[in-house]
Design an enzyme around this catalytic site. Structure first.
Site, mmCIF file in Angstrom:
data_model
loop_
_atom_site.group_PDB
_atom_site.id
_atom_site.type_symbol
_atom_site.label_atom_id
_atom_site.label_comp_id
_atom_site.label_asym_id
_atom_site.label_seq_id
_atom_site.Cartn_x
_atom_site.Cartn_y
_atom_site.Cartn_z
ATOM 1 N N ASP A 231 35.646 -17.543 51.630
ATOM 2 C CA ASP A 231 35.738 -17.703 53.085
ATOM 3 C C ASP A 231 35.878 -16.308 53.695
ATOM 4 O O ASP A 231 36.830 -15.581 53.401
ATOM 5 C CB ASP A 231 36.960 -18.583 53.397
ATOM 6 N N HIS B 32 38.372 -24.669 63.948
ATOM 7 C CA HIS B 32 39.224 -24.069 64.979
ATOM 8 C C HIS B 32 38.410 -23.274 65.979
ATOM 9 O O HIS B 32 37.388 -22.678 65.630
ATOM 10 C CB HIS B 32 40.248 -23.150 64.302
ATOM 11 N N ASP C 214 33.230 -16.648 61.319
ATOM 12 C CA ASP C 214 34.030 -17.205 60.221
ATOM 13 C C ASP C 214 33.103 -18.135 59.443
ATOM 14 O O ASP C 214 32.554 -19.080 60.023
ATOM 15 C CB ASP C 214 35.217 -17.950 60.850
ATOM 16 N N HIS D 64 42.565 -18.789 65.666
ATOM 17 C CA HIS D 64 42.896 -20.216 65.596
ATOM 18 C C HIS D 64 43.328 -20.784 66.942
ATOM 19 O O HIS D 64 44.403 -21.343 67.079
ATOM 20 C CB HIS D 64 43.978 -20.468 64.525
ATOM 21 N N GLU E 208 31.500 -23.740 55.761
ATOM 22 C CA GLU E 208 31.927 -23.371 57.117
ATOM 23 C C GLU E 208 30.876 -22.530 57.820
ATOM 24 O O GLU E 208 30.265 -21.642 57.229
ATOM 25 C CB GLU E 208 33.241 -22.580 57.059
ATOM 26 N N GLU F 166 34.781 -26.461 59.522
ATOM 27 C CA GLU F 166 34.930 -26.190 58.090
ATOM 28 C C GLU F 166 35.406 -27.406 57.308
ATOM 29 O O GLU F 166 36.589 -27.547 57.028
ATOM 30 C CB GLU F 166 35.819 -24.975 57.825
HETATM 31 CO CO CO Z 1 37.839 -20.854 59.502
#
Ligand code: CO
Length: 292
Positions: free
Chosen positions: A86, A156, A97, A164, A277, A189
């Protein structure tokens, strides 16, 4: 709505994240050092002109998230490992992300479950759709393959230097939730598991984030807060802190509620968790995935 300049920076971060994650994933092979993959992948992101939005997460098997290399980590990838990587990078605070799962065993269907869940949710994204509908799509794709979604991990919202924020994107169907609007940036994700569908915290913590500003006199603690400042308040790794007495510094800052610890999150022992993700921005009639 999002202005063109902001959009361009999200896009640039996304292009770099996609390229670096792909190359990092290619390094994951049986017998290879985890520390080597983590350091090389993080360095690639910086070489490409981005900054890290958080330490590269490399989480194995029943561990779902928040693991990364320890300082001097001697672990290597083993045959059969299911490896989640990640990556978060940013350009001037605008974050990309993205995560994928590398299968060193024969868990193709489990890997496909989180990937298909992500694609099913992305296909629904447009203004007016609720996050509950996205969660329902994720849950359905995973359950129809015989696995469970991880209910207490979520996608998020992304905001400048904020990893977040709202909206939260659940991995299970919930009633209602936030309504998507044009210009929102967020990451979806999905995690699929052979285990319980809930993660809990291990005792080991590698990743921390500053949550308060308070003065401290302890030299190691001051060094840690300086690192946090350079990271724009985004999460950092224990591995990134130089010098001695790092443990004392981290523990003191956690006790005084200046740092928040992110312990390694795991499902039940012997289970396997996969993750996929992407980051996206909601447009007038759909979304642009920045991390393809
Ligand atoms: Co993330």
């Amino acid at each position: 709505m999002m202005d063109d300049e902001t959009f361009a920076m999200y896009r640039e971060a996304g292009v770099i994240a996609a390229k670096v994650l792909r190359r990092g994933a290619e390094m994951v092979k049986e017998g290879v050092s985890i520390l080597e993959v983590v350091e090389a992948t993080e360095a690639m992101a910086v070489d490409e002109g981005a900054m890290l939005a958080f330490p590269l997460n490399v989480s194995l098997n029943e561990d779902a998230a928040h693991d990364t290399a320890t300082p001097g980590d001697e672990r290597t990838f083993s045959p059969g490992d299911l490896v989640k990587i990640d990556l978060g990078v940013h350009i001037d605070g605008y974050i990309a992300d993205t995560a994928r799962t590398v299968d060193l065993g024969s868990n193709g269907l489990l890997v496909e479950a989180s990937r298909s869940a992500l694609e099913a949710a992305i296909a629904l994204v447009r203004p007016g759709v609720t996050t509950g509908e996205l969660g329902a799509a994720v849950q359905q794709e995973i359950e129809q393959r015989g696995y469970r979604p991880v209910a207490n991990l979520t996608g998020h919202g992304l905001h400048r230097y904020d990893l977040h924020g709202p909206p939260t994107i659940p991995n299970i169907g919930i009633s209602g939730g936030a309504t998507l609007e044009e210009g929102m940036a967020f990451a979806i994700e999905p995690f699929a598991t052979t285990g319980s569908g809930r993660v809990s915290e291990r005792s080991r913590t590698e990743i921390y984030q500053q949550i308060a500003q308070k003065p401290t006199r302890l030299p190691s603690a001051r060094r840690i807060l300086e690192l946090s400042r350079k990271s724009h308040g985004l999460p950092f790794a224990r591995r990134w802190v130089g010098g001695d007495k790092v443990e004392i510094g981290l523990n003191t800052l956690v006790r005084s509620k200046i740092l928040h610890p992110f312990p390694v999150l795991h499902d039940v022992s012997g289970s396997l968790v996969s993750q996929a993700e992407h980051t996206m921005i909601v447009t007038e009639d759909g979304c642009v995935v920045t991390t393809r």
